[in-house]
Design a protein around this motif. Structure first.
Motif, PDB file in Angstrom:
ATOM      1  N   SER A 125      10.677 -13.259 -13.729  1.00 45.69           N
ATOM      2  CA  SER A 125       9.095 -13.765 -13.677  1.00 45.69           C
ATOM      3  C   SER A 125       8.433 -13.021 -12.644  1.00 45.69           C
ATOM      4  N   LEU A 126       8.355 -11.589 -12.514  1.00 46.49           N
ATOM      5  CA  LEU A 126       7.913 -10.733 -11.774  1.00 46.49           C
ATOM      6  C   LEU A 126       6.371 -10.450 -12.129  1.00 46.49           C
ATOM      7  N   ALA A 127       5.543 -10.226 -11.262  1.00 48.39           N
ATOM      8  CA  ALA A 127       4.209  -9.566 -11.685  1.00 48.39           C
ATOM      9  C   ALA A 127       3.930  -8.296 -11.460  1.00 48.39           C
ATOM     10  N   HIS A 138       0.999  -1.297  -0.144  1.00 56.29           N
ATOM     11  CA  HIS A 138      -0.057  -0.022   0.114  1.00 56.29           C
ATOM     12  C   HIS A 138       0.924   1.198  -0.152  1.00 56.29           C
ATOM     13  N   GLY A 139       0.708   2.181  -0.928  1.00 59.77           N
ATOM     14  CA  GLY A 139       1.290   3.413  -1.045  1.00 59.77           C
ATOM     15  C   GLY A 139       2.542   3.543  -1.476  1.00 59.77           C
ATOM     16  N   ALA A 140       2.857   2.429  -2.210  1.00 64.53           N
ATOM     17  CA  ALA A 140       4.394   2.462  -2.991  1.00 64.53           C
ATOM     18  C   ALA A 140       4.097   3.797  -4.020  1.00 64.53           C
ATOM     19  N   ALA A 141       5.401   4.304  -4.130  1.00 66.90           N
ATOM     20  CA  ALA A 141       5.548   5.417  -4.921  1.00 66.90           C
ATOM     21  C   ALA A 141       5.295   5.253  -6.404  1.00 66.90           C
ATOM     22  N   GLY A 142       4.608   6.282  -7.141  1.00 65.49           N
ATOM     23  CA  GLY A 142       4.624   5.953  -8.445  1.00 65.49           C
ATOM     24  C   GLY A 142       4.117   7.250  -9.124  1.00 65.49           C
ATOM     25  N   PRO A 143       3.946   7.457 -10.210  1.00 72.86           N
ATOM     26  CA  PRO A 143       4.111   6.305 -11.335  1.00 72.86           C
ATOM     27  C   PRO A 143       5.491   6.472 -11.661  1.00 72.86           C
ATOM     28  N   ALA A 144       6.111   5.428 -12.360  1.00 73.56           N
ATOM     29  CA  ALA A 144       7.341   5.002 -12.832  1.00 73.56           C
ATOM     30  C   ALA A 144       7.758   5.874 -13.863  1.00 73.56           C
ATOM     31  N   PRO A 145       8.668   6.503 -14.410  1.00 75.49           N
ATOM     32  CA  PRO A 145       8.948   7.275 -15.626  1.00 75.49           C
ATOM     33  C   PRO A 145       8.760   6.411 -16.963  1.00 75.49           C
ATOM     34  N   ALA A 146       7.854   6.607 -17.930  1.00 72.73           N
ATOM     35  CA  ALA A 146       7.623   6.027 -18.963  1.00 72.73           C
ATOM     36  C   ALA A 146       8.576   5.668 -19.808  1.00 72.73           C
ATOM     37  N   HIS A 147       9.768   6.361 -19.808  1.00 72.75           N
ATOM     38  CA  HIS A 147      10.898   6.194 -20.638  1.00 72.75           C
ATOM     39  C   HIS A 147      11.791   4.934 -20.160  1.00 72.75           C
ATOM     40  N   LEU A 148      11.592   4.445 -18.993  1.00 79.07           N
ATOM     41  CA  LEU A 148      12.083   3.343 -18.342  1.00 79.07           C
ATOM     42  C   LEU A 148      11.291   2.152 -18.732  1.00 79.07           C
ATOM     43  N   ALA A 149      10.182   2.141 -19.184  1.00 76.19           N
ATOM     44  CA  ALA A 149       9.264   1.003 -19.140  1.00 76.19           C
ATOM     45  C   ALA A 149       9.624  -0.238 -19.708  1.00 76.19           C
ATOM     46  N   GLY A 150      10.508  -0.015 -20.922  1.00 77.44           N
ATOM     47  CA  GLY A 150      11.224  -1.106 -21.458  1.00 77.44           C
ATOM     48  C   GLY A 150      12.392  -1.878 -20.260  1.00 77.44           C
ATOM     49  N   ASP A 151      12.880  -1.180 -19.570  1.00 78.75           N
ATOM     50  CA  ASP A 151      13.985  -1.675 -18.516  1.00 78.75           C
ATOM     51  C   ASP A 151      13.236  -2.519 -17.491  1.00 78.75           C
ATOM     52  N   TYR A 152      12.021  -1.933 -17.337  1.00 79.05           N
ATOM     53  CA  TYR A 152      11.230  -2.466 -16.148  1.00 79.05           C
ATOM     54  C   TYR A 152      10.612  -3.691 -16.583  1.00 79.05           C
ATOM     55  N   ALA A 153      10.068  -3.728 -17.957  1.00 81.95           N
ATOM     56  CA  ALA A 153       9.564  -5.102 -18.573  1.00 81.95           C
ATOM     57  C   ALA A 153      10.511  -6.015 -18.811  1.00 81.95           C
ATOM     58  N   ALA A 154      12.156  -5.875 -18.984  1.00 82.92           N
ATOM     59  CA  ALA A 154      12.966  -6.737 -19.015  1.00 82.92           C
ATOM     60  C   ALA A 154      13.289  -7.422 -17.768  1.00 82.92           C
ATOM     61  N   LEU A 155      13.270  -6.449 -16.790  1.00 85.86           N
ATOM     62  CA  LEU A 155      13.411  -6.989 -15.304  1.00 85.86           C
ATOM     63  C   LEU A 155      12.304  -7.807 -14.917  1.00 85.86           C
ATOM     64  N   ARG A 156      11.017  -7.519 -15.277  1.00 79.27           N
ATOM     65  CA  ARG A 156       9.986  -8.495 -15.087  1.00 79.27           C
ATOM     66  C   ARG A 156      10.243  -9.773 -15.668  1.00 79.27           C
ATOM     67  N   GLY A 157      10.440  -9.811 -16.911  1.00 79.53           N
ATOM     68  CA  GLY A 157      10.717 -10.980 -17.590  1.00 79.53           C
ATOM     69  C   GLY A 157      11.771 -11.839 -17.019  1.00 79.53           C
ATOM     70  N   GLN A 158      12.873 -11.436 -16.958  1.00 81.85           N
ATOM     71  CA  GLN A 158      14.156 -11.822 -16.452  1.00 81.85           C
ATOM     72  C   GLN A 158      13.955 -12.595 -15.094  1.00 81.85           C
TER      73      GLN A 158
END
Length: 236
Positions: free
Chosen positions: A173-175, A151-171
């Motif tokens: 197996s995060l949701a 609850h209350g985690a900071a956001g939103p994340a910068p859109a230009h880093l979305a590809g990096d976060y997607a790669a981390l999520r895939g590597q």
């Protein structure tokens, strides 16, 4: 120790070399490590050591892997012994990182201090152990996200880093979504920064009278920024 007598002897010699390297690291620092000094302490000629460790960089790599492995083992044990709530697991992780670093300042410096001139750690040998702790942190936060306990985690994340976060999520197996991954990365860098300030004396000798209290407050703030619930808030 399994294997043939020759294999066991080789493993024992590499273990001895690593232990001597640890002592050198504390006494003279990473940049001044010497295979000749290792050979002298082993009681053999330098050429005998080169059959096991080709050069100073190879010795540094042994020490890097050794340090990451010990740190990872201690963090794993601390988290496994913690209460199941994510905030307790995060607190155990942070405490184990700090405890190891304070006890092993020269080895911590090898991992998280200034780079050793002329040395680059080979990723194929160091990445698996070197990412154990931050991967565990990511899984603790991701487990909390999946369970609805953030609850209350900071956001939103910068859109230009979305590809990096997607790669981390895939590597890994995060949701968790981008803003949770961003907060996790920031928590890790802040934890390493706080530990480094303490280990390297960057706060100043007389600035904080109670380093334990400072650490606990820092971890509480990081947990809050991650959105981890305190024990009394579970289910709130």
């Amino acid at each position: 120790m399994a294997g043939t007598p020759r294999e066991r002897a080789r493993e024992q010699t590499l273990s001895d070399i690593t232990l001597i390297g640890r002592r050198q690291l504390g006494e003279v620092g990473a940049a001044a490590l010497s295979l000749r000094a290792v050979a002298r302490e082993l009681g053999v000629v330098s050429s005998a050591v080169y059959r096991y460790v080709a050069n100073r960089d190879e010795l540094l790599t042994l020490l890097v892997v050794d340090a990451y492995t010990e740190l990872g083992d201690e963090v794993d044990a601390a988290v496994a012994s913690a209460a199941p709530a994510a905030v307790e697991r995060f607190t155990a992780l942070a405490g184990a990182v700090r405890s190891w670093a304070v006890r092993e300042p020269s080895r911590y410096a090898l991992l998280y201090g200034s780079p050793v001139p002329g040395y680059a750690a080979p990723g194929e040998r160091t990445t698996a152990q070197g990412t154990r702790v931050v991967t565990l942190l990511a899984r603790i936060v991701d487990d909390a996200w999946r369970a609805g306990d953030l609850h209350g985690a900071a956001g939103p994340a910068p859109a230009h880093l979305a590809g990096d976060y997607a790669a981390l999520r895939g590597q890994l197996s995060l949701a968790a979504p981008d803003h949770v991954l961003a907060a996790t990365v920031q928590a890790w860098s802040a934890l390493v920064g706080a530990v480094s300030f303490e280990v390297f004396g960057q706060y100043g000798a007389d600035t904080f009278a109670d380093p334990d209290a400072l650490h606990h407050y820092t971890v509480e703030r990081l947990a809050a920024q991650l959105g981890l619930r305190a024990a009394g808030e579970q289910g709130a």
